[in-house]
Design a protein around this motif. Structure first.
Motif, mmCIF file in Angstrom:
data_model
loop_
_atom_site.group_PDB
_atom_site.id
_atom_site.type_symbol
_atom_site.label_atom_id
_atom_site.label_comp_id
_atom_site.label_asym_id
_atom_site.label_seq_id
_atom_site.Cartn_x
_atom_site.Cartn_y
_atom_site.Cartn_z
ATOM 1 N N VAL A 78 0.680 -1.150 0.102
ATOM 2 C CA VAL A 78 -0.051 -0.114 0.044
ATOM 3 C C VAL A 78 1.022 1.047 0.008
ATOM 4 C CG1 VAL A 78 -1.923 1.235 1.210
ATOM 5 C CG2 VAL A 78 -1.712 -1.200 1.235
ATOM 6 N N PRO A 79 0.679 2.243 -1.032
ATOM 7 C CA PRO A 79 1.475 3.293 -0.845
ATOM 8 C C PRO A 79 0.775 4.412 0.201
ATOM 9 C CG PRO A 79 -0.227 3.418 -2.706
ATOM 10 C CD PRO A 79 -0.364 2.074 -2.029
ATOM 11 N N THR A 80 1.752 5.344 0.393
ATOM 12 C CA THR A 80 1.090 6.528 1.105
ATOM 13 C C THR A 80 0.175 7.478 0.366
ATOM 14 O OG1 THR A 80 2.885 7.872 0.596
ATOM 15 C CG2 THR A 80 3.361 6.608 2.508
ATOM 16 N N ARG B 156 6.381 -10.059 6.792
ATOM 17 C CA ARG B 156 5.580 -9.476 8.093
ATOM 18 C C ARG B 156 5.730 -8.099 8.319
ATOM 19 N NH1 ARG B 156 5.261 -14.715 12.368
ATOM 20 N NH2 ARG B 156 4.135 -16.022 10.559
ATOM 21 N N ILE B 157 7.054 -7.725 8.172
ATOM 22 C CA ILE B 157 7.336 -6.116 8.250
ATOM 23 C C ILE B 157 6.688 -5.417 7.258
ATOM 24 C CG2 ILE B 157 9.367 -4.441 8.361
ATOM 25 C CD1 ILE B 157 11.194 -6.639 9.619
ATOM 26 N N ASN C 9 4.305 -2.072 7.483
ATOM 27 C CA ASN C 9 4.592 -0.854 6.811
ATOM 28 C C ASN C 9 3.315 -0.584 6.006
ATOM 29 O OD1 ASN C 9 6.636 0.910 5.925
ATOM 30 N ND2 ASN C 9 6.215 0.156 3.938
ATOM 31 N N SER C 10 2.618 -1.458 5.426
ATOM 32 C CA SER C 10 1.483 -1.105 4.469
ATOM 33 C C SER C 10 0.163 -0.570 5.278
ATOM 34 C CB SER C 10 1.141 -2.171 3.681
ATOM 35 O OG SER C 10 1.675 -2.625 2.336
ATOM 36 N N ILE C 11 0.250 -1.233 6.565
ATOM 37 C CA ILE C 11 -0.950 -0.693 7.309
ATOM 38 C C ILE C 11 -0.617 0.834 7.861
ATOM 39 C CG2 ILE C 11 -1.666 -1.032 9.525
ATOM 40 C CD1 ILE C 11 -1.793 -3.792 9.247
ATOM 41 N N ARG C 12 0.857 1.248 8.026
ATOM 42 C CA ARG C 12 1.231 2.330 8.320
ATOM 43 C C ARG C 12 0.829 3.401 7.230
ATOM 44 N NH1 ARG C 12 7.181 3.206 9.688
ATOM 45 N NH2 ARG C 12 7.581 2.541 7.695
ATOM 46 N N ASN C 13 1.096 3.120 6.019
ATOM 47 C CA ASN C 13 0.872 3.728 4.725
ATOM 48 C C ASN C 13 -0.843 3.878 4.745
ATOM 49 O OD1 ASN C 13 3.466 3.942 4.455
ATOM 50 N ND2 ASN C 13 3.567 2.541 2.743
#
Length: 215
Positions: free
Chosen positions: A74-76, A161-162, A166-170
């Motif tokens: 997932v991008p920002t 998993r990282i 990261n995608s959830i953060r984005n």
């Protein structure tokens, strides 16, 4: 240009679908055609043919809104980024369908993650679309690669998993996602699927650890 016949295995598969699942669920499918889709869950998954969300979650027609891309990234939120299929799908799912859950689901033995970790990776084509896409991970692969105590398999699983985290953060950089989640009207989840064993691991919303869920 030479004429090509449509692949036989797809034609046979469709015939089996019409005689089997379509015949059993004809009324439901026709209702979906006339009334539209109302899935409550969006799955952001990888293109890998071995990790199909509909199969993994035993879902029927209209039950899941599925977005698949290389390595389930997932991008920002970037309104001026031009054409962006992933962001468009997220926008539609949240703003038009009123999705209640978004699941970012990675999987074991992911080719995109393997390419990101490979310092000697050579582009498959001069366009290097894969390399550019995986650059979304930034320096995370390099950071993980510096740990020489990890085996290649351990490093890959950790990166898979990282990458989900990261995608959830984005995903949370999308204003409407963050607002709906804060209001309790949208839940964001992480999951990792083991192709070999069929096991599903879900991300604990508090710790970020991946655990086997209890049903």
């Amino acid at each position: 240009m030479p004429m090509h016949r449509f692949p036989d295995h797809l034609l046979k598969g469709h015939a089996n679908f019409m005689a089997g699942r379509y015949a059993r669920e004809k009324d439901r499918i026709r209702d979906l055609a006339s009334e539209g889709q109302k899935p409550s869950t969006m799955i952001i998954a990888c293109c890998d043919s071995r990790a199909a969300p509909e199969m993994i979650f035993d879902a029927g027609p209209g039950e899941l809104f599925v977005l698949r891309n290389v390595a389930n990234l997932v991008p920002t939120y970037q309104p001026d980024a031009g054409q962006h299929g992933t962001s468009a799908a997220i926008e539609f799912a949240v703003k038009a369908l009123g999705i209640a859950n978004i699941v970012v689901m990675g999987h074991g033995r992911c080719g995109g993650i393997k390419a990101a970790l490979d310092a000697k990776f050579s582009p498959l084509d001069e366009g290097d679309f894969i390399g550019k896409w995986m650059s979304m991970l930034g320096d995370l692969p390099e950071q993980l690669g510096q740990n020489t105590l990890l085996t290649d398999g351990e490093r890959q699983r950790a990166m898979e998993r990282i990458s989900i985290r990261n995608s959830i953060r984005n995903l949370r950089t999308f204003p409407y996602v963050a607002e709906l989640e804060a209001a309790g009207n949208l839940q964001v989840h992480g999951a990792w699927f083991d192709i070999s064993t069929g096991e599903l691991w879900v991300m604990d919303s508090d710790s970020g650890d991946f655990v086997r869920p209890e049903i």
